[in-house]
Motif scaffolding. Structure first.
Motif, PDB file in Angstrom:
ATOM      1  N   GLU A 136      -8.150   2.852  -6.162  1.00 27.69           N
ATOM      2  CA  GLU A 136      -7.224   2.693  -5.397  1.00 27.69           C
ATOM      3  C   GLU A 136      -6.290   1.348  -5.679  1.00 27.69           C
ATOM      4  OE1 GLU A 136      -8.093   4.271  -1.195  1.00 27.69           O
ATOM      5  OE2 GLU A 136      -9.768   2.681  -1.916  1.00 27.69           O
ATOM      6  N   CYS A 137      -5.106   1.299  -6.177  1.00 29.87           N
ATOM      7  CA  CYS A 137      -4.381   0.124  -6.581  1.00 29.87           C
ATOM      8  C   CYS A 137      -3.019   0.025  -6.245  1.00 29.87           C
ATOM      9  CB  CYS A 137      -4.453   0.052  -8.089  1.00 29.87           C
ATOM     10  SG  CYS A 137      -5.941  -0.500  -8.861  1.00 29.87           S
ATOM     11  N   ARG A 138      -2.327  -1.238  -6.119  1.00 29.25           N
ATOM     12  CA  ARG A 138      -1.065  -1.401  -5.700  1.00 29.25           C
ATOM     13  C   ARG A 138      -0.666  -2.208  -7.181  1.00 29.25           C
ATOM     14  NH1 ARG A 138       0.371  -1.921  -0.555  1.00 29.25           N
ATOM     15  NH2 ARG A 138      -1.271  -1.986   0.980  1.00 29.25           N
ATOM     16  N   HIS A 139       0.631  -1.535  -7.566  1.00 26.02           N
ATOM     17  CA  HIS A 139       1.240  -1.861  -9.074  1.00 26.02           C
ATOM     18  C   HIS A 139       2.306  -2.815  -8.805  1.00 26.02           C
ATOM     19  CE1 HIS A 139      -1.007   1.140 -11.548  1.00 26.02           C
ATOM     20  NE2 HIS A 139      -1.317   1.473 -10.164  1.00 26.02           N
ATOM     21  N   LEU A 140       2.553  -3.890  -9.185  1.00 28.23           N
ATOM     22  CA  LEU A 140       3.447  -5.020  -9.041  1.00 28.23           C
ATOM     23  C   LEU A 140       4.856  -4.409  -9.716  1.00 28.23           C
ATOM     24  CD1 LEU A 140       2.037  -8.358  -9.194  1.00 28.23           C
ATOM     25  CD2 LEU A 140       2.484  -7.170  -7.287  1.00 28.23           C
ATOM     26  N   CYS A 141       4.518  -3.443 -10.840  1.00 29.47           N
ATOM     27  CA  CYS A 141       5.677  -2.877 -11.532  1.00 29.47           C
ATOM     28  C   CYS A 141       6.441  -1.709 -10.484  1.00 29.47           C
ATOM     29  CB  CYS A 141       5.372  -1.987 -12.654  1.00 29.47           C
ATOM     30  SG  CYS A 141       4.197  -0.593 -12.475  1.00 29.47           S
ATOM     31  N   MET A 142       5.850  -1.742  -9.327  1.00 30.75           N
ATOM     32  CA  MET A 142       6.550  -0.851  -8.583  1.00 30.75           C
ATOM     33  C   MET A 142       7.266  -1.571  -7.286  1.00 30.75           C
ATOM     34  SD  MET A 142       4.379   2.977  -7.850  1.00 30.75           S
ATOM     35  CE  MET A 142       5.539   3.151  -6.645  1.00 30.75           C
ATOM     36  N   SER A 143       6.469  -2.769  -6.940  1.00 33.77           N
ATOM     37  CA  SER A 143       6.802  -3.418  -5.701  1.00 33.77           C
ATOM     38  C   SER A 143       7.928  -4.527  -6.222  1.00 33.77           C
ATOM     39  CB  SER A 143       5.558  -4.055  -5.201  1.00 33.77           C
ATOM     40  OG  SER A 143       4.723  -4.874  -5.985  1.00 33.77           O
ATOM     41  N   MET A 144       7.632  -5.191  -7.333  1.00 35.05           N
ATOM     42  CA  MET A 144       8.775  -6.329  -7.918  1.00 35.05           C
ATOM     43  C   MET A 144       9.820  -5.924  -8.292  1.00 35.05           C
ATOM     44  SD  MET A 144       5.753  -9.155  -9.262  1.00 35.05           S
ATOM     45  CE  MET A 144       7.119 -10.582  -9.624  1.00 35.05           C
TER      46      MET A 144
ATOM     47  N   GLY B 137      11.940  -2.020 -10.244  1.00 35.61           N
ATOM     48  CA  GLY B 137      11.845  -0.732 -10.159  1.00 35.61           C
ATOM     49  C   GLY B 137      12.144  -0.179  -8.802  1.00 35.61           C
ATOM     50  N   ALA B 138      11.245   0.678  -8.150  1.00 29.89           N
ATOM     51  CA  ALA B 138      11.347   1.403  -6.895  1.00 29.89           C
ATOM     52  C   ALA B 138      11.297   0.178  -5.761  1.00 29.89           C
ATOM     53  CB  ALA B 138      10.122   2.531  -6.627  1.00 29.89           C
ATOM     54  N   GLN B 139      10.623  -0.999  -6.088  1.00 30.93           N
ATOM     55  CA  GLN B 139      10.371  -1.955  -4.870  1.00 30.93           C
ATOM     56  C   GLN B 139       9.780  -1.455  -3.756  1.00 30.93           C
ATOM     57  OE1 GLN B 139      13.527  -4.932  -5.016  1.00 30.93           O
ATOM     58  NE2 GLN B 139      14.620  -3.582  -6.559  1.00 30.93           N
ATOM     59  N   LYS B 140       8.842  -0.468  -3.751  1.00 33.03           N
ATOM     60  CA  LYS B 140       8.226  -0.205  -2.618  1.00 33.03           C
ATOM     61  C   LYS B 140       6.951  -1.099  -2.637  1.00 33.03           C
ATOM     62  CE  LYS B 140      11.240   2.856  -2.129  1.00 33.03           C
ATOM     63  NZ  LYS B 140      12.467   2.789  -1.095  1.00 33.03           N
ATOM     64  N   GLN B 141       6.823  -1.939  -1.432  1.00 27.72           N
ATOM     65  CA  GLN B 141       5.939  -2.935  -1.457  1.00 27.72           C
ATOM     66  C   GLN B 141       4.393  -2.308  -0.752  1.00 27.72           C
ATOM     67  OE1 GLN B 141       9.020  -3.835  -0.658  1.00 27.72           O
ATOM     68  NE2 GLN B 141       9.014  -5.031  -2.476  1.00 27.72           N
ATOM     69  N   ASN B 142       4.515  -1.239   0.035  1.00 29.46           N
ATOM     70  CA  ASN B 142       3.215  -0.806   0.524  1.00 29.46           C
ATOM     71  C   ASN B 142       2.683   0.396  -0.380  1.00 29.46           C
ATOM     72  OD1 ASN B 142       3.534  -2.804   2.587  1.00 29.46           O
ATOM     73  ND2 ASN B 142       5.234  -1.605   3.419  1.00 29.46           N
ATOM     74  N   SER B 143       3.161   1.020  -1.025  1.00 25.64           N
ATOM     75  CA  SER B 143       2.631   2.073  -2.025  1.00 25.64           C
ATOM     76  C   SER B 143       1.427   1.536  -2.731  1.00 25.64           C
ATOM     77  CB  SER B 143       3.908   2.583  -2.878  1.00 25.64           C
ATOM     78  OG  SER B 143       3.796   1.739  -4.193  1.00 25.64           O
ATOM     79  N   VAL B 144       0.369   2.542  -2.668  1.00 22.84           N
ATOM     80  CA  VAL B 144      -0.912   2.539  -3.140  1.00 22.84           C
ATOM     81  C   VAL B 144      -1.077   3.763  -4.090  1.00 22.84           C
ATOM     82  CG1 VAL B 144      -3.587   2.400  -2.732  1.00 22.84           C
ATOM     83  CG2 VAL B 144      -1.881   1.103  -1.269  1.00 22.84           C
ATOM     84  N   THR B 145      -1.524   3.920  -5.107  1.00 20.79           N
ATOM     85  CA  THR B 145      -1.911   4.639  -6.140  1.00 20.79           C
ATOM     86  C   THR B 145      -3.358   4.992  -6.009  1.00 20.79           C
ATOM     87  OG1 THR B 145       0.019   4.161  -7.539  1.00 20.79           O
ATOM     88  CG2 THR B 145      -1.530   5.403  -8.474  1.00 20.79           C
ATOM     89  N   THR B 146      -3.762   6.363  -5.872  1.00 14.16           N
ATOM     90  CA  THR B 146      -5.071   6.571  -5.884  1.00 14.16           C
ATOM     91  C   THR B 146      -5.567   7.642  -7.198  1.00 14.16           C
ATOM     92  OG1 THR B 146      -5.535   6.361  -3.449  1.00 14.16           O
ATOM     93  CG2 THR B 146      -7.129   7.657  -4.697  1.00 14.16           C
ATOM     94  N   THR B 147      -6.277   7.502  -7.773  1.00 16.65           N
ATOM     95  CA  THR B 147      -6.727   8.475  -8.835  1.00 16.65           C
ATOM     96  C   THR B 147      -8.379   8.537  -8.774  1.00 16.65           C
ATOM     97  OG1 THR B 147      -7.049   6.416 -10.432  1.00 16.65           O
ATOM     98  CG2 THR B 147      -5.088   7.747 -10.529  1.00 16.65           C
ATOM     99  N   SER B 148      -8.791   9.738  -9.256  1.00 19.33           N
ATOM    100  CA  SER B 148     -10.117  10.185  -9.241  1.00 19.33           C
ATOM    101  C   SER B 148     -10.746  10.906 -10.369  1.00 19.33           C
ATOM    102  CB  SER B 148     -10.440  10.942  -8.033  1.00 19.33           C
ATOM    103  OG  SER B 148      -9.638  12.176  -8.129  1.00 19.33           O
ATOM    104  N   ALA B 149     -11.876  11.046 -10.762  1.00 18.21           N
ATOM    105  CA  ALA B 149     -12.575  11.634 -11.967  1.00 18.21           C
ATOM    106  C   ALA B 149     -13.891  11.975 -11.583  1.00 18.21           C
ATOM    107  CB  ALA B 149     -12.171  11.032 -13.061  1.00 18.21           C
ATOM    108  N   PHE B 150     -14.308  13.109 -11.813  1.00 20.91           N
ATOM    109  CA  PHE B 150     -15.603  13.412 -11.678  1.00 20.91           C
ATOM    110  C   PHE B 150     -16.152  14.278 -12.877  1.00 20.91           C
ATOM    111  CE2 PHE B 150     -12.837  13.429  -7.713  1.00 20.91           C
ATOM    112  CZ  PHE B 150     -13.593  12.877  -6.972  1.00 20.91           C
ATOM    113  N   THR B 151     -17.767  14.208 -12.795  1.00 21.09           N
ATOM    114  CA  THR B 151     -18.369  15.176 -13.794  1.00 21.09           C
ATOM    115  C   THR B 151     -19.578  15.620 -12.954  1.00 21.09           C
ATOM    116  OG1 THR B 151     -19.855  13.367 -14.613  1.00 21.09           O
ATOM    117  CG2 THR B 151     -17.571  13.467 -15.577  1.00 21.09           C
ATOM    118  N   GLY B 152     -20.288  16.846 -13.779  1.00 21.72           N
ATOM    119  CA  GLY B 152     -21.418  17.021 -13.268  1.00 21.72           C
ATOM    120  C   GLY B 152     -21.469  17.700 -11.656  1.00 21.72           C
TER     121      GLY B 152
END
Length: 213
Positions: free
Chosen positions: A168-176, A178-193
């Motif tokens: 789960e991360c905040r991206h300054l390229c979105m908040s500073m 571009g979209a300038q959305k300060q409260n957005s959080v990006t979640t990624t996941s990956a699973f095996t087995g």
């Protein structure tokens, strides 16, 4: 501190079987710094004024530190502390701090990683999992690839019954910019087995969201 044959500054101590990465290559520092002097001028600044005199060098050193993951070998980090153990339940390390640099704009993104694996004959020293996160995150990255690289490294090195990674991360390229959305959080996941199984994955997600303190 000492200087080695490649003119790198480094700490005397080694950490957990591999060299600490606080080191600077003076040649690279000079070359990177020279470009930043030009960049400051193009921005309309005066690189010769007092406040900016050492800025190019500081930026060059900061970039070397922020991308020191290129000099690390994540699989070797894991192998340095692998132990045979008859344990086959889920091992979870959550809330691992993540700091990385977006490769598209070279702006930071930061947050937390939650990682689990199910041992299949071997366990690994718990500190090695955060170090693997650092090895991949301290590079120019995108969060999606970072998630997969951590998963694949643990899966291929430990050969566990399953691996789970959620970031789960905040991206300054979105908040500073571009979209300038300060409260957005990006979640990624990956699973095996085993974590592909819905029940096992649900247990992992419950554990990383639970407050056990």
């Amino acid at each position: 501190m000492k200087i080695d044959a490649t003119n790198q500054l480094m700490d005397e101590d080694e950490i957990d079987g591999y060299q600490k990465i606080d080191r600077y290559n003076s040649g690279k520092i000079q070359r990177i710094a020279s470009h930043y002097s030009d960049i400051l001028s193009e921005m309309g600044e005066d690189p010769s004024r007092e406040g900016l005199l050492k800025t190019p060098e500081r930026v060059a050193k900061a970039l070397q530190f922020l991308t020191h993951g290129y000099d690390m070998k994540p699989d070797e980090i894991l192998r340095s502390a692998m132990f045979k153990e008859d344990y086959s339940q889920m091992v979870v390390v959550k809330d691992i701090e993540v700091y990385s640099m977006c490769e598209h704009h070279m702006l930071p993104f930061f947050g937390k990683a939650h990682i689990a694996y199910i041992p299949n004959g071997h366990i690994v020293g718990l500190s090695k999992i955060p170090r693997v996160v650092d090895a991949f995150s301290r590079r120019l990255q995108v969060q999606e690839r970072l998630t997969n690289e951590i998963r694949d490294c643990i899966h291929n090195t430990l050969d566990p019954a399953g691996v789970a990674v959620v970031i789960e991360c905040r991206h300054l390229c979105m908040s500073m910019r571009g979209a300038q959305k300060q409260n957005s959080v990006t979640t990624t996941s990956a699973f095996t087995g085993e974590f592909v199984n819905e029940k096992t994955r649900a247990e992992f997600l419950r554990l990383i969201t639970a407050n056990l303190s």
